[in-house]
Design a protein around this motif. Structure first.
Motif, PDB file in Angstrom:
ATOM      1  N   MET A   1       0.854  -1.182   0.000  1.00  0.00           N
ATOM      2  CA  MET A   1       0.000   0.000   0.000  1.00  0.00           C
ATOM      3  C   MET A   1       0.890   1.232   0.000  1.00  0.00           C
ATOM      4  O   MET A   1       1.979   1.220   0.563  1.00  0.00           O
ATOM      5  CB  MET A   1      -0.906  -0.014   1.225  1.00  0.00           C
ATOM      6  N   LYS A   2       0.411   2.271  -0.652  1.00  0.00           N
ATOM      7  CA  LYS A   2       1.154   3.523  -0.683  1.00  0.00           C
ATOM      8  C   LYS A   2       0.189   4.675  -0.888  1.00  0.00           C
ATOM      9  O   LYS A   2      -0.929   4.467  -1.365  1.00  0.00           O
ATOM     10  CB  LYS A   2       2.232   3.484  -1.759  1.00  0.00           C
ATOM     11  N   PRO A   3       0.594   5.885  -0.543  1.00  0.00           N
ATOM     12  CA  PRO A   3      -0.281   7.041  -0.741  1.00  0.00           C
ATOM     13  C   PRO A   3      -0.444   7.346  -2.232  1.00  0.00           C
ATOM     14  O   PRO A   3       0.532   7.383  -2.970  1.00  0.00           O
ATOM     15  CB  PRO A   3       0.441   8.188  -0.037  1.00  0.00           C
ATOM     16  N   VAL A   4      -1.685   7.532  -2.655  1.00  0.00           N
ATOM     17  CA  VAL A   4      -1.990   7.707  -4.075  1.00  0.00           C
ATOM     18  C   VAL A   4      -2.916   8.906  -4.260  1.00  0.00           C
ATOM     19  O   VAL A   4      -3.828   9.133  -3.466  1.00  0.00           O
ATOM     20  CB  VAL A   4      -2.671   6.428  -4.621  1.00  0.00           C
ATOM     21  N   ASP A   5      -2.684   9.647  -5.333  1.00  0.00           N
ATOM     22  CA  ASP A   5      -3.557  10.750  -5.735  1.00  0.00           C
ATOM     23  C   ASP A   5      -4.679  10.164  -6.597  1.00  0.00           C
ATOM     24  O   ASP A   5      -4.432   9.688  -7.708  1.00  0.00           O
ATOM     25  CB  ASP A   5      -2.746  11.779  -6.517  1.00  0.00           C
ATOM     26  N   LEU A   6      -5.900  10.173  -6.087  1.00  0.00           N
ATOM     27  CA  LEU A   6      -7.031   9.593  -6.818  1.00  0.00           C
ATOM     28  C   LEU A   6      -7.276  10.295  -8.147  1.00  0.00           C
ATOM     29  O   LEU A   6      -7.644   9.659  -9.135  1.00  0.00           O
ATOM     30  CB  LEU A   6      -8.302   9.651  -5.969  1.00  0.00           C
ATOM     31  N   HIS A   7      -7.069  11.599  -8.185  1.00  0.00           N
ATOM     32  CA  HIS A   7      -7.280  12.346  -9.423  1.00  0.00           C
ATOM     33  C   HIS A   7      -6.343  11.847 -10.519  1.00  0.00           C
ATOM     34  O   HIS A   7      -6.744  11.723 -11.678  1.00  0.00           O
ATOM     35  CB  HIS A   7      -7.062  13.845  -9.199  1.00  0.00           C
TER      36      HIS A   7
END
Length: 85
Positions: free
Chosen positions: A26-32
């Motif tokens: 898991m990692k931080p992701v920009d949904l846009h």
């Protein structure tokens, strides 16, 4: 000519970002970014064909924090939702 090469470059970058399918963490992701990449990949399906008019997508993004998730799986979900819409 320049516009065509810019378009190809954008598609290649989108495919690279989209194809993070093999990431097991898991990692931080920009949904846009995930939605934009998916729309770029699917843009050929949005174009007018025969009697079917062009599909226009209006993007009205709000402010969202980065989301901790599996990016490849999330991108695949976006692809499935948008392909079946």
């Amino acid at each position: 000519m320049q516009r065509g090469s810019d378009r190809i470059r954008a598609i290649v970058l989108s495919l690279q970002n989209f194809s993070r399918v093999n990431e097991d963490e898991m990692k931080p992701v920009d949904l846009h970014e995930g939605i934009d990449n998916t729309l770029l990949i699917l843009q050929h399906r949005l174009q007018a064909k025969g009697q079917q008019p062009e599909i226009q997508v209006l993007k009205e993004y709000g402010e969202l924090p980065l989301v901790e998730c599996y990016p490849g799986q999330l991108n695949q979900a976006f692809m499935n939702i948008l392909s079946n819409a």
